[in-house]
Design a protein around this motif. Structure first.
Motif, PDB file in Angstrom:
ATOM      1  N   VAL A 143       0.798  -1.266   0.122  1.00 59.74           N
ATOM      2  CA  VAL A 143       0.069   0.106   0.140  1.00 59.74           C
ATOM      3  C   VAL A 143       0.885   1.093  -0.041  1.00 59.74           C
ATOM      4  O   VAL A 143       1.864   1.419   0.792  1.00 59.74           O
ATOM      5  N   PHE A 144       0.823   2.097  -1.039  1.00 58.99           N
ATOM      6  CA  PHE A 144       1.395   3.255  -1.173  1.00 58.99           C
ATOM      7  C   PHE A 144       0.619   4.823  -1.221  1.00 58.99           C
ATOM      8  O   PHE A 144      -0.765   4.285  -1.138  1.00 58.99           O
ATOM      9  N   THR A 145       0.989   5.563  -1.254  1.00 62.63           N
ATOM     10  CA  THR A 145       0.261   7.056  -1.434  1.00 62.63           C
ATOM     11  C   THR A 145       0.498   7.464  -2.759  1.00 62.63           C
ATOM     12  O   THR A 145       1.770   7.817  -2.966  1.00 62.63           O
ATOM     13  N   ASN A 146      -0.448   7.866  -3.615  1.00 60.74           N
ATOM     14  CA  ASN A 146      -0.070   8.575  -4.813  1.00 60.74           C
ATOM     15  C   ASN A 146      -0.011  10.147  -4.735  1.00 60.74           C
ATOM     16  O   ASN A 146       0.028  10.603  -3.493  1.00 60.74           O
ATOM     17  N   PRO A 208       3.523  13.590  -1.223  1.00 62.38           N
ATOM     18  CA  PRO A 208       2.603  13.557  -2.316  1.00 62.38           C
ATOM     19  C   PRO A 208       2.544  15.010  -2.950  1.00 62.38           C
ATOM     20  O   PRO A 208       2.422  15.029  -4.275  1.00 62.38           O
ATOM     21  N   GLU A 209       2.923  16.103  -2.363  1.00 61.19           N
ATOM     22  CA  GLU A 209       2.787  17.560  -2.946  1.00 61.19           C
ATOM     23  C   GLU A 209       3.889  17.556  -4.114  1.00 61.19           C
ATOM     24  O   GLU A 209       3.877  17.972  -5.126  1.00 61.19           O
ATOM     25  N   ALA A 210       5.258  17.063  -3.393  1.00 61.62           N
ATOM     26  CA  ALA A 210       6.334  17.099  -4.247  1.00 61.62           C
ATOM     27  C   ALA A 210       5.913  16.287  -5.591  1.00 61.62           C
ATOM     28  O   ALA A 210       6.460  16.563  -6.760  1.00 61.62           O
ATOM     29  N   LEU A 228       4.243   7.375  -6.667  1.00 59.36           N
ATOM     30  CA  LEU A 228       3.958   6.821  -5.447  1.00 59.36           C
ATOM     31  C   LEU A 228       4.876   6.685  -4.562  1.00 59.36           C
ATOM     32  O   LEU A 228       6.275   7.086  -4.875  1.00 59.36           O
ATOM     33  N   THR A 229       4.618   7.375  -3.269  1.00 56.23           N
ATOM     34  CA  THR A 229       5.526   7.361  -2.076  1.00 56.23           C
ATOM     35  C   THR A 229       5.017   6.414  -1.196  1.00 56.23           C
ATOM     36  O   THR A 229       3.840   5.958  -1.222  1.00 56.23           O
ATOM     37  N   GLY A 230       5.668   6.241   0.047  1.00 56.34           N
ATOM     38  CA  GLY A 230       5.213   5.438   1.143  1.00 56.34           C
ATOM     39  C   GLY A 230       6.072   5.116   2.274  1.00 56.34           C
ATOM     40  O   GLY A 230       7.375   6.203   2.326  1.00 56.34           O
ATOM     41  N   ASP A 231       6.245   4.280   3.039  1.00 55.55           N
ATOM     42  CA  ASP A 231       7.294   3.912   4.096  1.00 55.55           C
ATOM     43  C   ASP A 231       8.443   3.511   3.350  1.00 55.55           C
ATOM     44  O   ASP A 231       8.647   2.540   2.191  1.00 55.55           O
TER      45      ASP A 231
END
Length: 295
Positions: A143-146, A208-210, A228-231
Motif C-alpha cells: 500500500v502506497f500513497t499517490n 505527495p505534494e512534491a 507513489l510514495t510510502g514507508d
C-alpha cells in the motif's frame, strides 16, 4: 569676429544636442553576463557500447567526485565525431557537461584499452536480491500513497496491465530519472488501459505534494500515471524484489534503472534494464504483453 548661423542650422544643432543628452540620460546599462548554470566534470571510463544512430554511448565510468558514484550509464554527444576511432573496451576520458535541461559529453579521448577481466578459477556465485522477481512472478502487494494523497494498493490493479519503475524527483541526471519521468508522462497521454506507476526512492523528500508538482512538470496524465510514495522500508523491499538497488550517497541516491511490465493477470511478463528505451518501446511491449495474455 561674430559668427552667425542660419536659423535652420541652429535648429539642427539644438536637436542634435538634445538627442545626445537623451541618449546619455536614458541609456540602458549593458546586460550582465548570463550566469552559466552548466557544471563540467572530467571523467574516465570504459566504452561498453556505441549507438551511432542515437548519438550516445553506454560507458562504465569511475566515480565522479561530488556528483555521482561509479556506474554504467548512457552518455549523449552533440556529434558522433566524438566517437571516431573508438570501440567497445576502449579506456577513455572526457568532459561531462550537465545543465538543468540536458547533459552531454565532449572531448572524448582514448587513453588505452581496458584489461580483460580475469577468468575466475572457480565458478563464482553472483549475488542477487532475495526473492527477486522472475518472469511469471506475481506483482507484489503493498500500500502506497499517490501524488493526490490517495492510498493505492498494488493488488487493486489486478485486471489491468501494469508498468512499474522507480525514480526520485531530485535526481539530477536528465537521462536517468528525467528520462524515465518524461517517457512515462508521454506514454500516459496516449490511449492505454495500463496503470503506469513511478515509485519514489526518496520518500523522505518526495511527499505527495512534491510528486504532484513533478507530475505536473512532466505533463503526466493523472488518470494513467501515478507517482507513489510510502514507508521507506516498504519501498526498499519492493525495489529489491524488482531488482533495483538503492544506495544513499551524500545528498543523492544511486540506483539502477529497471522497468517491469505485468500483464492483466498480474504476472511479470517483461523486464527492461537500463535507460535505453522510450515511450514507443513501452507501448510496443505493452501490445506484446496484451496479445500474449489473450486466450
Amino acid at each position: 569676429m561674430k559668427l552667425f548661423y542660419p536659423k535652420a542650422c541652429l535648429a539642427v544643432l539644438l536637436v542634435a544636442a538634445l538627442t545626445v543628452s537623451c541618449r546619455q540620460d536614458t541609456a540602458t546599462p549593458a546586460p550582465a553576463a548570463a550566469v552559466d548554470s552548466a557544471r563540467t566534470f572530467m571523467v574516465t571510463g570504459v566504452v561498453e557500447r556505441i549507438v551511432f544512430a542515437e548519438k550516445h554511448a553506454i560507458i562504465r565510468h569511475e566515480k565522479i567526485p561530488g556528483y555521482m558514484a561509479a556506474m554504467t550509464m548512457r552518455f549523449d554527444v552533440k556529434s558522433t565525431n566524438e566517437f571516431s576511432g573508438l570501440q567497445t573496451g576502449d579506456a577513455i576520458n572526457f568532459r561531462y557537461i550537465v545543465t538543468d535541461k540536458e547533459e552531454w559529453i565532449e572531448q572524448v579521448k582514448k587513453t588505452g584499452t581496458a584489461p580483460a577481466p580475469a577468468k575466475p578459477s572457480a565458478k563464482v556465485a553472483v549475488p542477487r536480491f532475495l526473492d527477486e522477481l522472475e518472469i511469471g512472478a506475481a506483482l507484489p502487494d503493498g500500500v502506497f500513497t499517490n501524488q493526490f494523497g490517495q492510498a493505492r494498493s498494488l493488488a487493486s490493479l489486478r485486471g489491468r496491465p501494469v508498468v512499474l519503475t522507480f525514480l526520485f524527483t531530485r535526481c539530477n541526471l536528465p537521462h536517468v530519472c528525467g528520462h524515465t519521468g518524461a517517457e512515462f508522462a508521454r506514454l500516459s497521454r496516449e490511449t492505454t488501459n495500463a496503470a503506469l506507476l513511478c515509485v519514489t526512492l526518496d520518500p523522505a523528500r518526495d511527499t505527495p505534494e512534491a510528486l504532484r508538482a513533478y507530475a505536473e512538470k512532466t505533463g503526466a496524465a493523472a488518470v494513467a500515471c501515478e507517482f507513489l510514495t510510502g514507508d521507506l522500508e516498504t519501498i526498499r523491499a519492493l525495489a529489491a524484489r524488482c531488482g533495483v538497488a538503492r544506495v544513499a550517497q551524500a545528498d543523492t541516491i544511486a540506483h539502477n534503472v529497471r522497468v517491469l511490465l505485468f500483464g492483466a493477470d498480474g504476472r511479470l511478463a517483461r523486464i527492461i534494464q537500463g535507460g535505453d528505451w522510450s515511450s514507443e518501446t513501452l507501448r510496443a511491449e505493452l501490445v506484446a504483453v496484451q496479445t500474449q495474455s489473450q486466450p
